[in-house]
Scaffold this motif. Structure first.
Motif, PDB file in Angstrom:
ATOM      1  N   THR A  13       0.963  -1.138   0.051  1.00  0.00           N
ATOM      2  CA  THR A  13       0.090   0.080   0.008  1.00  0.00           C
ATOM      3  C   THR A  13       0.880   0.952   0.086  1.00  0.00           C
ATOM      4  OG1 THR A  13      -0.072   0.115   2.437  1.00  0.00           O
ATOM      5  CG2 THR A  13      -1.999  -1.169   1.261  1.00  0.00           C
ATOM      6  N   VAL A  14       0.422   2.420  -0.190  1.00  0.00           N
ATOM      7  CA  VAL A  14       0.921   3.570  -0.112  1.00  0.00           C
ATOM      8  C   VAL A  14       1.649   3.612   1.242  1.00  0.00           C
ATOM      9  CG1 VAL A  14       0.827   6.431  -0.206  1.00  0.00           C
ATOM     10  CG2 VAL A  14      -0.384   4.763  -2.010  1.00  0.00           C
ATOM     11  N   TYR A  29       2.426   9.416  -1.966  1.00  0.00           N
ATOM     12  CA  TYR A  29       1.532   9.433  -3.174  1.00  0.00           C
ATOM     13  C   TYR A  29       2.169  10.301  -4.440  1.00  0.00           C
ATOM     14  CZ  TYR A  29      -2.591   8.069  -0.594  1.00  0.00           C
ATOM     15  OH  TYR A  29      -3.369   7.080   0.101  1.00  0.00           O
ATOM     16  N   THR A  32       3.391   7.753  -6.571  1.00  0.00           N
ATOM     17  CA  THR A  32       2.655   6.976  -7.496  1.00  0.00           C
ATOM     18  C   THR A  32       2.320   7.486  -8.652  1.00  0.00           C
ATOM     19  OG1 THR A  32       0.546   7.723  -6.230  1.00  0.00           O
ATOM     20  CG2 THR A  32       1.554   5.800  -5.268  1.00  0.00           C
ATOM     21  N   HIS A  33       2.297   8.952  -8.850  1.00  0.00           N
ATOM     22  CA  HIS A  33       2.152   9.735 -10.120  1.00  0.00           C
ATOM     23  C   HIS A  33       3.215   9.806 -11.065  1.00  0.00           C
ATOM     24  CE1 HIS A  33      -1.722  10.676  -8.657  1.00  0.00           C
ATOM     25  NE2 HIS A  33      -1.427  10.992  -7.381  1.00  0.00           N
ATOM     26  N   VAL A  39       3.042   0.983 -10.559  1.00  0.00           N
ATOM     27  CA  VAL A  39       1.547   1.225  -9.674  1.00  0.00           C
ATOM     28  C   VAL A  39       0.553   0.645 -10.503  1.00  0.00           C
ATOM     29  CG1 VAL A  39       1.093   3.463 -10.639  1.00  0.00           C
ATOM     30  CG2 VAL A  39       0.322   2.778  -8.190  1.00  0.00           C
ATOM     31  N   ARG A  41      -3.555   0.389 -10.206  1.00  0.00           N
ATOM     32  CA  ARG A  41      -4.647   1.200  -9.653  1.00  0.00           C
ATOM     33  C   ARG A  41      -5.973   0.467 -10.082  1.00  0.00           C
ATOM     34  NH1 ARG A  41      -2.933   6.264  -8.553  1.00  0.00           N
ATOM     35  NH2 ARG A  41      -1.280   6.924  -9.511  1.00  0.00           N
ATOM     36  N   SER A  45      -8.289   2.399  -5.028  1.00  0.00           N
ATOM     37  CA  SER A  45      -7.174   1.978  -4.538  1.00  0.00           C
ATOM     38  C   SER A  45      -5.814   1.658  -5.249  1.00  0.00           C
ATOM     39  CB  SER A  45      -7.609   0.300  -4.134  1.00  0.00           C
ATOM     40  OG  SER A  45      -8.501   0.420  -3.488  1.00  0.00           O
ATOM     41  N   ILE A  46      -4.678   2.066  -4.474  1.00  0.00           N
ATOM     42  CA  ILE A  46      -3.325   2.089  -5.166  1.00  0.00           C
ATOM     43  C   ILE A  46      -2.635   0.850  -4.632  1.00  0.00           C
ATOM     44  CG2 ILE A  46      -1.297   3.273  -5.464  1.00  0.00           C
ATOM     45  CD1 ILE A  46      -2.958   5.894  -5.306  1.00  0.00           C
ATOM     46  N   ARG A  47      -1.971  -0.016  -5.548  1.00  0.00           N
ATOM     47  CA  ARG A  47      -1.223  -1.021  -5.017  1.00  0.00           C
ATOM     48  C   ARG A  47       0.112  -0.818  -5.738  1.00  0.00           C
ATOM     49  NH1 ARG A  47      -4.253  -0.378  -1.656  1.00  0.00           N
ATOM     50  NH2 ARG A  47      -5.669  -1.959  -0.582  1.00  0.00           N
TER      51      ARG A  47
END
Length: 79
Positions: A13-14, A29, A32-33, A39, A41, A45-47
């Protein structure tokens, strides 16, 4: 002798990334961008796939020459 570091999770997770890298939630975060950050999505949810995350960290880690041999002795595994 290689030291092994085991991760039981296949996905992080984040919050896991934040804890592992000792960074702020905002910084996690922001990772993740990035286009080069692995990543997954799923809706909201972000995993992060653990093995790809560890590879990303390895790729973005600069190791001074005098520590290179020690760095090669650590073996990271998932599962």
């Amino acid at each position: 002798m290689k030291k092994k570091i085991m991760f039981e999770k296949n996905y992080l997770t984040v919050a896991d990334v934040k804890s592992y890298l000792c960074i702020s939630t905002t910084a996690a975060y922001e990772l993740t961008h990035r286009n080069d950050f692995p990543v997954c999505r799923l809706g909201s949810s972000i995993r992060i796939p653990t093995h790809l995350f560890l590879s990303w960290v390895d790729k973005h880690t600069r190791v001074p020459a005098d520590l290179a041999e020690l760095y090669k002795e650590v073996d990271l595994h998932v599962g």
